[in-house]
Design a protein around this motif. Structure first.
Motif, mmCIF file in Angstrom:
data_model
loop_
_atom_site.group_PDB
_atom_site.id
_atom_site.type_symbol
_atom_site.label_atom_id
_atom_site.label_comp_id
_atom_site.label_asym_id
_atom_site.label_seq_id
_atom_site.Cartn_x
_atom_site.Cartn_y
_atom_site.Cartn_z
ATOM 1 N N GLN A 138 0.781 -1.232 0.000
ATOM 2 C CA GLN A 138 0.000 0.000 0.000
ATOM 3 C C GLN A 138 0.824 1.299 0.000
ATOM 4 O O GLN A 138 0.456 2.250 -0.687
ATOM 5 C CB GLN A 138 -0.980 -0.009 1.182
ATOM 6 C CG GLN A 138 -1.996 1.087 1.061
ATOM 7 C CD GLN A 138 -3.116 1.036 2.074
ATOM 8 O OE1 GLN A 138 -4.004 1.827 1.989
ATOM 9 N NE2 GLN A 138 -3.099 0.134 3.033
ATOM 10 N N ALA A 172 3.517 2.090 -1.469
ATOM 11 C CA ALA A 172 3.909 2.437 -2.836
ATOM 12 C C ALA A 172 2.673 2.667 -3.706
ATOM 13 O O ALA A 172 2.607 3.631 -4.468
ATOM 14 C CB ALA A 172 4.768 1.323 -3.429
ATOM 15 N N PHE A 173 1.680 1.796 -3.560
ATOM 16 C CA PHE A 173 0.483 1.889 -4.406
ATOM 17 C C PHE A 173 -0.203 3.244 -4.242
ATOM 18 O O PHE A 173 -0.524 3.910 -5.218
ATOM 19 C CB PHE A 173 -0.483 0.761 -4.039
ATOM 20 C CG PHE A 173 -1.671 0.683 -4.954
ATOM 21 C CD1 PHE A 173 -1.564 0.091 -6.197
ATOM 22 C CD2 PHE A 173 -2.901 1.218 -4.570
ATOM 23 C CE1 PHE A 173 -2.657 0.025 -7.057
ATOM 24 C CE2 PHE A 173 -3.986 1.165 -5.417
ATOM 25 C CZ PHE A 173 -3.869 0.563 -6.666
ATOM 26 N N ASN A 174 -0.395 3.651 -3.004
ATOM 27 C CA ASN A 174 -1.081 4.921 -2.756
ATOM 28 C C ASN A 174 -0.235 6.128 -3.131
ATOM 29 O O ASN A 174 -0.735 7.244 -3.200
ATOM 30 C CB ASN A 174 -1.509 5.025 -1.290
ATOM 31 C CG ASN A 174 -2.746 4.199 -1.008
ATOM 32 O OD1 ASN A 174 -3.326 3.624 -1.925
ATOM 33 N ND2 ASN A 174 -3.141 4.139 0.245
ATOM 34 N N GLY A 221 1.399 6.098 -5.968
ATOM 35 C CA GLY A 221 1.450 6.085 -7.426
ATOM 36 C C GLY A 221 2.478 5.131 -8.000
ATOM 37 O O GLY A 221 2.626 5.034 -9.212
ATOM 38 N N TYR A 222 3.209 4.421 -7.143
ATOM 39 C CA TYR A 222 4.244 3.489 -7.619
ATOM 40 C C TYR A 222 3.651 2.078 -7.713
ATOM 41 O O TYR A 222 3.867 1.235 -6.858
ATOM 42 C CB TYR A 222 5.468 3.542 -6.700
ATOM 43 C CG TYR A 222 6.213 4.852 -6.828
ATOM 44 C CD1 TYR A 222 7.329 4.959 -7.669
ATOM 45 C CD2 TYR A 222 5.784 5.995 -6.149
ATOM 46 C CE1 TYR A 222 7.991 6.171 -7.817
ATOM 47 C CE2 TYR A 222 6.441 7.208 -6.294
ATOM 48 C CZ TYR A 222 7.546 7.289 -7.136
ATOM 49 O OH TYR A 222 8.191 8.483 -7.284
ATOM 50 N N VAL A 223 2.913 1.875 -8.789
ATOM 51 C CA VAL A 223 2.116 0.657 -8.935
ATOM 52 C C VAL A 223 3.001 -0.579 -9.126
ATOM 53 O O VAL A 223 2.767 -1.622 -8.509
ATOM 54 C CB VAL A 223 1.135 0.814 -10.118
ATOM 55 C CG1 VAL A 223 0.330 -0.453 -10.315
ATOM 56 C CG2 VAL A 223 0.221 2.004 -9.873
#
Lengths: 218, 245, 478
Positions: free
Chosen positions: B44, B46-48, B50-52
């Motif tokens: 999460q 990274a995901f949140n 923007g680093y998908v």
């Protein structure tokens, strides 16, 4: 940009050409439970009255025209306007307003217009529909039913017959939909007095339109 | 019944007591618990941000670690919400991973949901004679859809005094990297949150997420307030009577 | 210090810092947001079946946007049949050109406006004023903001950030005599002044809440009645509408007449709901003689067909997401630096204006999801914020240090041994900073955090190191 290019851009983004037929729909309008509500006439009147009163509107119910005229006479005496604006056409005759209004300068829409009504403190009109759910009265514009009658003066008195009161807005909107090309240029839904809370959230009445709304139910 | 513990990286490294409390509660209900060591983090942070791609690589540790598990239970509505709400998209179209993700989504529960909805337990027989306020975690409530499971568990605790505070459902300002990247706004948000909590005269603030509690606790300590923060599992475990044997 | 607009400060962080220092602004925003959301809450509870209505709203908007070309064409055809004119503008520039052309044709000298976000979007006031045309905003809040030379800070309550003292001063400078700070007095001045403006204006400009495709009707919601003055009195009426404002039928309008006012202000219905269908009819003595509807794209069509963002076109501009947003609550509208503030603005602005200008806005959110929960048409704003962050990262417009940090995160967290080692190392490194179990003053990325709170410390043993011993104490074994 021309129309065709504008619409084509939308179609292209949607990945097809513009549909020629009405798109099929599963869902339209209000949910079923809402459309199936029904109420008796008396209930509608009471609901309309309660809702409009919640909005600061005044509602008066009369058994007959003479009771209404008597009340109007005393109300106007209190308000003490110089000029009163009323709908044109046969509106004055329909409710036999002439005598009650005789002490005042009366302007009628159609014979006169905006300039005359701008100086009227009180206006008296009918309405096309009323809505019980929201305490709403609906005005439709015409040669004799000017839009400004309902917005320029400070006090607006509306005379309505109880059979004009519908339960939901949906019923009124359906009538509008059925009018097709005969729909007037302005259909105006009024729920209470003009208001604003833009100054420190302090609600004030009568900011542009009428500060007082009185509904007479016959 | 077998449960694999998904501790979450936050609890693993900063609040191991929370996982311990959870394990001991599950153990009391005859649940066999294991801890697959391959797990790290749900991705999460990274995901949140923007680093998908980075998030996906990290999330794979969970897909692998829990692939054989019957149930996966985590002390976090946020990390569980990440799995439920975003993993399907995150792994869409990737052979093998897509199926693994779906399997994980279907068997992963947040702790209070697992207790109430899977084990069917609302009364653990715990006693906690304190004034307790409850902070619903945003991700738990809105991303994952936790309803009143935590409150059902709290309300069955003996001698607990539940206190309410205004705007309980408002975000505390944590938001993961938001608290670092937009620290001014985040700081203003947590300041308002602690003000309400302190005014409620609660002794303990309870939640289902250590992210929120770490943030709120950080502010409470900064202000030198007395209110303590605890994870729901900690309150329940501390309140349990000592076991015979 | 009461608020000074900071909308034009280029950096988002600077703008938020300025806003956070403005105590009056923050108190006013909180007060108004609380009031609006409490009213929304009670009005939706009283109404009942709210989730069913929301789903209805979503479904109708989704259908409309999926067939926007069809319904827009139907709308336009209907408008023309009633005698109205339609103009298509692919961007703000074309919309301005259309407006200015009408202004020139009509030899207009003064314009009255009712509230319109699209008019803000195309900055029409600046162009009109430059051409020597008098422009008067007639919504009370907008009028106040205009006199102050500012822009709205809330979609529904534009002057949320102004004190009555400031308003008194503005009105006095506008010619008011013997004014006090009493609301009635101030409102009375506005009524009188604006009434004169309505009566002498050549052109009225409004927005459009909904355009009804079946009849070519423009629907407007106001509480003050100013939109009625603007549409009734001047000879020419210009409608500025976003191309997505369409609803197929009157039956659909019932759903939105229930959703919009409740979501915006917690009212069952606004005082006025006005429907304009074409110019005044033969024999009518008021209402505009000519009606021009300018339909604006300006980045909207780019969202069509994009599964990640098409739903943003479902938005009905109610402002409910602002009123529940914990970030908006702290910083107010101007700090967003765009015409559309709050969560919806943080999505809409970077979508409509691609490029660097607004790409930081999606980061001004804790992703708490309150916006989605409040949205009457269920737009997943919080998901879109995350997708926009990913878009920015993909575009490479990010700091090198941040890229490295997340590369490091991936390297460390993608294997449990590297992860465990990192915790162990971190534990040693934090020694110098830790005090009583907390880091009270951090540096680097932690500095911002510890400015307003302590940070926790890594524990001596992570749970994974305790597991072996713990598992031996458990009763339940396989």
């Amino acid at each position: 940009m021309d129309e065709a290019a504008f619409l084509e851009r939308i179609s292209a983004r949607l990945g097809r050409s513009i549909p020629e037929d009405r798109p099929p729909r599963n869902v339209q309008g209000a949910p079923d439970f809402w459309r199936q509500r029904s109420s008796g006439a008396q209930e509608l009147i009471l609901r309309f009255q309660a809702e409009l009163e919640k909005l600061g509107g005044q509602v008066e119910r009369f058994e007959d025209r003479s009771a209404m005229l008597a009340f109007l006479k005393s109300l106007l005496k209190d308000l003490d306007p110089t000029r009163i604006g009323v709908w044109g056409g046969n509106f004055m005759d329909e409710y036999q307003l002439e005598e009650v209004l005789s002490p005042y300068e009366v302007v009628t829409w159609g014979n006169q217009g905006v300039e005359a009504f701008q100086a009227a403190e009180v206006s008296i009109s009918g309405c096309a529909f009323a809505i019980a759910d929201t305490g709403t009265m609906v005005m439709m514009s015409s040669e004799t039913h000017g839009r400004s009658v309902a917005v320029l003066p400070t006090v607006h008195i509306v005379i309505l017959r109880q059979e004009q009161i519908h339960g939901t807005m949906g019923e009124v909107l359906e009538s509008l939909s059925q009018m097709g090309r005969s729909l007037p240029a302005s259909v105006h839904f009024i729920s209470g007095a003009s208001r604003s809370s833009d100054i420190e959230n302090d609600q004030t009445i009568g900011i542009h339109g009428p500060a007082r709304i009185v509904a007479f139910i016959l | 019944m077998k449960v694999s513990l998904f501790t979450t990286c936050l609890v693993d490294s900063l609040f191991p007591n929370v996982a311990e409390a959870m394990v001991k509660i599950l153990d009391r209900y005859g649940v066999e618990v294991d801890f697959p060591h391959g797990q790290t983090c749900c991705g999460q942070p990274a995901f949140n941000s923007g680093y998908v791609d980075e998030a996906r690589e990290v999330a794979k540790t969970l897909l692998d670690a829990f692939d054989q598990s019957e149930y996966v239970v985590a002390p976090s509505g946020s990390c569980t919400g990440m799995i439920h709400h975003y993993y399907a998209d995150l792994f869409a179209g990737l052979p093998d991973w897509e199926d693994k993700a779906e399997r994980l989504i279907n068997k992963t529960y947040e702790f209070s949901q697992f207790m109430v909805n899977v084990l069917g337990v609302t009364d653990l027989g715990a006693r906690f004679p304190h004034r307790v306020a409850y902070h619903p975690s945003c991700h738990g409530a809105r991303l994952l859809g936790i309803k009143n499971e935590p409150e059902q568990l709290l309300d069955h605790i003996q001698d607990i005094q539940r206190v309410n505070f205004p705007h309980a459902h408002d975000c505390c300002g944590f938001g993961g990297t938001f608290a670092i990247k937009m620290s001014d706004i985040s700081g203003a948000m947590v300041e308002e949150k602690t003000k309400h909590v302190v005014e409620s005269e609660a002794e303990v603030l309870v939640s289902t997420d250590m992210g929120c509690l770490m943030n709120i606790d950080g502010r409470l300590r900064y202000e030198n307030q007395k209110v303590q923060v605890k994870h729901l599992a900690e309150v329940l475990y501390e309140g349990l009577p000592a076991e015979k044997e | 210090m009461p608020s000074t607009t900071n909308r034009h400060t280029p950096d988002l962080l600077d703008r938020t810092r300025l806003a956070l220092q403005d105590d009056f602004l923050r108190a006013a925003v909180r007060f108004t947001a609380d009031r609006l959301r409490d009213k929304k809450q009670s009005s939706t509870e009283e109404f009942g079946h709210w989730e069913e209505w929301r789903e209805r709203g979503r479904a109708i908007r989704a259908h409309t946007i999926n067939h926007l070309d069809y319904y827009l064409k139907q709308f336009v055809d209907q408008v023309r049949q009633t005698g109205g004119h339609v103009h298509f503008a692919k961007d703000a520039g074309e919309a301005v050109t259309s407006v200015m052309q009408i202004v020139r044709e009509k030899k207009a000298r003064s314009v009255v406006k009712s509230k319109s976000m699209v008019s803000e979007e195309i900055h029409i006031n600046e162009h009109l004023i430059e051409a020597g045309i008098e422009v008067v905003e007639t919504d009370l809040g907008e009028y106040i903001v205009q006199l102050a030379g500012e822009t709205p800070s809330h979609i529904i309550i534009p002057a949320i950030h102004k004190t009555r003292e400031q308003i008194k001063t503005l009105f006095t400078n506008a010619g008011g005599e013997h004014l006090t700070t009493d609301t009635k007095v101030l409102a009375g001045f506005a009524r009188k002044t604006l009434r004169e403006k309505f009566l002498k204006a050549d052109i009225g400009i409004t927005g459009c809440n909904f355009g009804i495709a079946e009849s070519g009707t423009v629907v407007l919601y106001t509480n003050e009645g100013n939109a009625d003055m603007v549409t009734n009195l001047p000879k020419t009426h210009i409608v500025l509408m976003g191309m997505e404002r369409i609803l197929p039928s009157f039956a659909d309008l019932e759903v939105f007449a229930n959703l919009l006012p409740r979501s915006a202000t917690g009212q069952k219905l606004t005082t006025y709901m006005s429907m304009i269908t074409g110019p005044r009819r033969q024999g009518d003595r008021d209402g505009a003689e000519s009606l021009h509807i300018i339909i604006l794209d300006n980045g909207r069509s780019e969202q069509l067909g994009d599964p990640e963002f098409q739903d943003i076109l479902h938005c009905i501009r109610c402002g409910a997401c602002l009123n529940v947003c914990p970030v908006y609550r702290q910083i107010g509208g101007h700090a967003y630096g765009s015409v559309y503030p709050g969560p919806i603005g943080a999505v809409l602005s970077p979508l409509l204006y691609q490029g660097k200008q607004y790409e930081d806005l999606p980061f001004a959110s804790s992703l708490c999801g309150a916006c989605y929960e409040a949205c009457p048409v269920k737009i997943p704003i919080h998901d879109m914020l995350v997708r926009l962050r990913a878009r920015k990262v993909r575009s490479g417009h990010v700091a090198k240090a941040e890229q490295l940090a997340f590369r490091g995160y991936k390297m460390i967290f993608s294997h449990h041994r590297r992860y465990r080692l990192a915790i162990k190392t971190g534990r040693v490194l934090q020694e110098t900073m830790a005090q009583n179990g907390y880091i009270q003053s951090g540096f680097g990325p932690l500095a911002g955090w510890t400015e307003s709170r302590y940070a926790p410390t890594l524990k001596e043993e992570p749970f994974r190191d305790k597991w072996e011993a713990l598992s031996k104490t458990l009763k339940t074994k396989s």
